[in-house]
Every structure is written in C-alpha cells, then in structure tokens.
Scaffold this motif. Sequence first.
Motif, short mmCIF file in Angstrom:
data_model
loop_
_atom_site.label_atom_id
_atom_site.label_comp_id
_atom_site.label_asym_id
_atom_site.label_seq_id
_atom_site.Cartn_x
_atom_site.Cartn_y
_atom_site.Cartn_z
N LEU A 121 -0.87 10.14 3.02
CA LEU A 121 -1.29 8.97 3.77
C LEU A 121 -0.83 9.16 5.22
O LEU A 121 0.33 9.45 5.47
N TYR B 149 0.83 -1.21 0.00
CA TYR B 149 0.00 0.00 0.00
C TYR B 149 0.86 1.25 0.00
O TYR B 149 0.63 2.18 -0.76
N LEU B 150 1.84 1.24 0.89
CA LEU B 150 2.72 2.41 0.99
C LEU B 150 3.43 2.65 -0.33
O LEU B 150 3.48 3.76 -0.83
N TYR C 292 1.22 3.86 -2.95
CA TYR C 292 0.81 5.25 -2.70
C TYR C 292 1.92 6.20 -3.06
O TYR C 292 1.71 7.22 -3.71
N VAL C 293 3.10 5.86 -2.60
CA VAL C 293 4.24 6.73 -2.86
C VAL C 293 4.86 6.30 -4.17
O VAL C 293 5.46 5.23 -4.27
N ARG C 294 4.68 7.10 -5.16
CA ARG C 294 5.20 6.75 -6.49
C ARG C 294 6.62 7.25 -6.61
O ARG C 294 6.86 8.37 -7.06
N LEU C 295 7.53 6.44 -6.12
CA LEU C 295 8.92 6.86 -6.20
C LEU C 295 9.49 6.42 -7.54
O LEU C 295 9.09 5.39 -8.08
N THR D 74 3.48 11.84 1.44
CA THR D 74 2.78 12.24 0.22
C THR D 74 3.19 11.33 -0.93
O THR D 74 4.15 10.54 -0.81
N GLY D 75 2.46 11.45 -1.99
CA GLY D 75 2.71 10.61 -3.16
C GLY D 75 4.12 10.77 -3.71
O GLY D 75 4.69 9.83 -4.27
#
Lengths: 253, 420
Positions: free
Chosen positions: B7, A240-241, A244-247, B20-21
Amino acid sequence: MEQHQEECGSVLFGDELEVCLQNIKEGDESSREKFIADAKPFIAGVVGRLCGRSLSWERDDELSIGLIAFNEAIDRFKEKMGVPFTAFARMVIRSRVTDYLRKETRWNRVELHMSEGPQESTISQVENDASLERYIKETANRERIEEIKDYNLKITRLGITFQELVKSSPKHRDTRETLIRAACYIVEHSSLYDTLQVSKRLPMREVEMGTGISRKVLERGRKYIIGIAVLLYHREEYIYLNSYVRLPQGGAD
Amino acid sequence: MGQSRGLVLEIKKRSCIVITGDGQYLEVSKPRSGVEVGREIVFNRPVIYRFKATYLAVASIMVVVLAWWTFNAMLPRAVAYVALDINPSLELAIDVDNEIISARGLNDEGKKLIQRVDVLHEPLDKGVQKIIAGCVEYHYLNQGQENLVLATVTDAKRNKTYIESKENEQIKEVYDCVYTSINNTINESGVGAELIVANANLDEMKKARENSVTPGRYLLQREARKNGVQITDQELRKESIRKLEVQKNFQVGELMQTVLPDQQDSPDKLDITDKPGKSPDKTNKPDKSNKPDKPVRFDKNDKLDSIDKSNTPVSLSPVEDRATKNNQEKQNSNKSSKANAREKQSVPQGNGHFSEETRPGQQDRQLQNEDSAKKNSSSDSQIEAQGKQSVSQNNAYFSGKKGVNSTDKYSQNGNKAKQN
C-alpha cells in the motif's frame, strides 16, 4: 463487560472477523447478537467522532441509529466490495447518522415540512447498485488517503518519517515479528503508549521487562516499533491500514 | 523473489514508500503506470534500495575528472615542440625544463633514427646534438652534399603570437638552444649544412600533422605556394627538401625568409637562417625596390638583434637583455669554430668578400654596438652606432624594413672586413 470490550477489538479487527461474518450470514443469530454487542464501542467511537461529543447509550438516539446502521452493514456487506468490513460498517453508520442529524435539524427548524420523500429518494439512490458501488469505492479511496495522511502526521509528530521506517524496517521475518510483539505490548498497555506520545521515546525499560526482548534489538528497531505501535493503537481509525497489514494481533500474550 | 503487493504511503520523485501486508515498510521504484497514495501496487520483490542516482553520477564524474587531472598532472606537459627536417623528420616535445619528453619520427627515416638515437629525457641541446650526430653517423647528412636542416619551433601553450611573458622567454630559449646546438654539431662534425630555424604556431602544426608532414615542410609548402611554386602533398611527404628545391627551382631559405616582410607584426613567423654553404646570389632580396642589384647581407648578430626586436617590439627586459647577450657571446664563440669549419669546407664564397679576417675583437666591438643599439631599440640609433663600420645598405634596409633579417653573415663579415 470490560473484558468483553477488550475482546471486541480482536473480533472486529482480528482474523476471526471473516469467519464470524460468514456465520452471521448463514443465519447464526446468536453470533450476530454477540458480534453487534462486541462492536458497540466501535459504533460509539464512530458516531461520537461524527457528532463531536461523547454519547451515552442510554440517552442518545444517534447511537441507536448507529447500531441499526451497523446491523444493516452486516447484511449488506459483500467480500467483493474490496473494502474491509469495518470500513464499510463505518461508512454505513456515518451516512445513516448524518442523514438522521440532517433530518433532526430540519425537524427542529421546520417541523411541518417533515416528509419521508427525500429520505426515500436517497435510500433508493443508495440502493442503486452501480452508484452504491461507486460511492463505496470513492469513499474508501478518500478515507484511505486520509488515513495515511493522518498516520503520517502522527508519526511525524513522534519524529519519524516513512523514509526512516523503511530504513529501520527489519528484513527478516523473525526480527519483524519480535518488534511487532514489542509494539503490541506497548499498545496493550496504554500507559506505555502515553509515555511514548509525551516523551517521543520508547519506554525501553518497561518494554524490555514486559516482553523479554533484548535492549539491543529494541534499540535497533526503535523507529519501526513506534511506527507499528501507532498503527496498531489507532486500530479503529486506521481501518484500511490495519486491515491491509495483517499483523499478528495481541501476539505478546 | 517474485512479486508482492504494498500500500503506497508516500510518493517520492522516483520511488514510493509502501507498507506490505506483513508489516514491512519498503521503498520501491515507482510503477510506470503512475501511482497515488493509498493505492495498492504490485512490485518486484528484490526491492531496489536505490542510492541516489544523481549523487552516484556526480561522484563518478568527480572521480573521473580527478583521475584525469592527476594523470595529466603526472604527465609532463610539453611547452614547445621542435620539429626537425634533416631528411629524417622528427618531432621533439620539450617540457618546462627544456627536457625532451617525447620524440617521434614523422617519416620512416625519422622513426629509424629515433630508434637508434635515444634522446628521451635528455636536455634539448644535448638531444639535438645527438640527433645531428646520429644523422651524420648514419649518413643522412653527408659531407660535400648540400645539406639542409630545417627546424621548426612551436609554442605548445599559445596559438597566437606570443606576448612578452615567461613562455616567450622559454620559446626563445628553445629557439636559441636549437639554433646553437645544431650549429655547433654541424660545425663540429665538419659536414656543411644550411640551418633554417622557423617558427610555426599551433594551428600550423596541427594542420601539418593532419597532412602528416612536419610543420617545417608545411610552412615551406605554404610559402612556396605564395610564391607561385606548387608542391603537392605527395611530394611534400616523399621528397627531401633539397630535391624539391632542385625540382621546383626555389630556395628554401628564400621562401622562409620572405615570410617576414609582410608579417612584420607576427613575430612568430620569424626565421633565422644560416647558410654557410650558400653563394650570395642565392640569398634573398627582401626589398628589391630599394636595392635591386645588391644582395643584402647581415652579420649573424644583426640577425639575432632583429629577431629580438621583432619578438619584443617595445623594449627589452633586463633579463632578456642578458639572455640575448649571453646568446650572442655563445654565438660568437660558435662563429670562430664555424670559421674553422668553413676553412676546411672551401665553399664558394659569393662575391669574394669573405675572408678569414673576422677577428674576435672586431666582433666584440660590434657586439657592444649592437647591445647599445638594442637598448635604444630604435633603428636610428642603431644606424648611428653602426654607422662607421657597417655597410650603408644596412641603413637603407633597416629604415625600410625593420627587423627583417637576412642571411649570409659570412659575406657580411666579409664586407665588414673589407671596409675595415
């Protein structure tokens, strides 16, 4: 094969995932084959964690069940579920394998009373759209919270708190990207990550050599690098993380 | 700018930490709708990097307190207030060093006078002298007129009757200082005036301020009411005390005097009066049952003595003793100058007992007697000491009302002189 597995990470957790899924949905069987093949380590990881032992593709039925479940997940996944595909796939794999294991134990105990009835009913229950959606949402929420808790635990073990991450989090995108690149470098070289875990310190020299990022910048963003590295390293766990975080994935190379 | 999403990773008391994203960890204020870990929230971009609000509040309060404290420490603290009613009404604030730290007029004439006479940062005695001199100069005090100076001393530190302590000394000093300096100046100027030094406590001063009158006038009004004389606030503010006296047919000295007998145990009500220009029938008769027909008269030393006693009911500390001795000596010298002043004045001398025979030697002797009496601090011994020379009424008076002081030392002197 090893090379393939390395790639899987990028397919399953990278930006191409959606495109890939879209292709499969449209009936591209070859890409489905490739996708499933790529996902094998992931499936093995999920099932292995569930069973609590290491499994081999040749011996264990659980993995086959997982594979079938993964295939099912591809078909049933819809964007609007609000859950990343990986998480959804994991959910499906877990539930199927759990069902299988339950059946197994029943088989072992009372072989005579084996019946398809209950399984049918569970399927029909799961099939019920409304309850399925709710189930997915609830599971996703629960898993997400667990993920965050676990993440918190991991970074705490490295002597970092979220508060500190806030403080060391760079405001400028450029700096951030540089630091993320450093984190990726550590994740990609698992020996470096292991050193980090043991010494609880950033292997400065290696990272500096490997990425060419100046020591000063690394020093300043030390905590942030560690935080991101932990997040990236447990890509399969922190679905999920990570979704969510589009690195930028594998930005170092 | 604008809104962004994050989040929630951790929830704090007033904020929560989100990721944050784009991989930023941020601390944002909690949304009002409530928040859970793992929930995605929308927050405003300019993230408030909040300082701990409580620390900030505490720090600012401390700064304010500190500022206030230093400000207060810088300002001289008034230990006593001296209100003067000549007719210009003034109020002087006195600091620990007996310096006048503020002076303000309580009525128009007072304000005018303060503008003309600069008394700020003068020692109290000099300041008072200046004021009296100013009054004479600007004809607030005129020769041949029945002048009245009503001074009220207020202890600014304590409201209650003062106990034996440094402040007590201080107030007494102020007291004596006011008394002597006014007396001196009046006499030097050759303008006859009646001097009353009263003591008001802080409460009374506050009440007086509320009514925008001097504490002296306030006391006067109150005492007058006790005696059945009504003075309205209006009159109290507008009229001069002397006028009021005539109008309402009472005697200020008498009123302020009569405070004493029934407030024996609250010495801060103690008054000193000095009426050089008064005929004896105007003096009060504090104990009328004892002596219905004879006015009680005291020497000034007697008066001071009785003040001391009532101020310090138990015993006098050596310091105080010395102080009073000094005072008496001062006053002695005052007296002689006053006597000279009186000669010129030719005031009606009461029962005619007054004479110029008040010799210094005699006074000294008397002084010694007084001192010894004081040391014993009993009226009996005082009676003994004074027995031969002082008037018999004195004894009766003292046994009846100890510490009550009466007026008209001149006629007292006269009495003694006659007896001697």
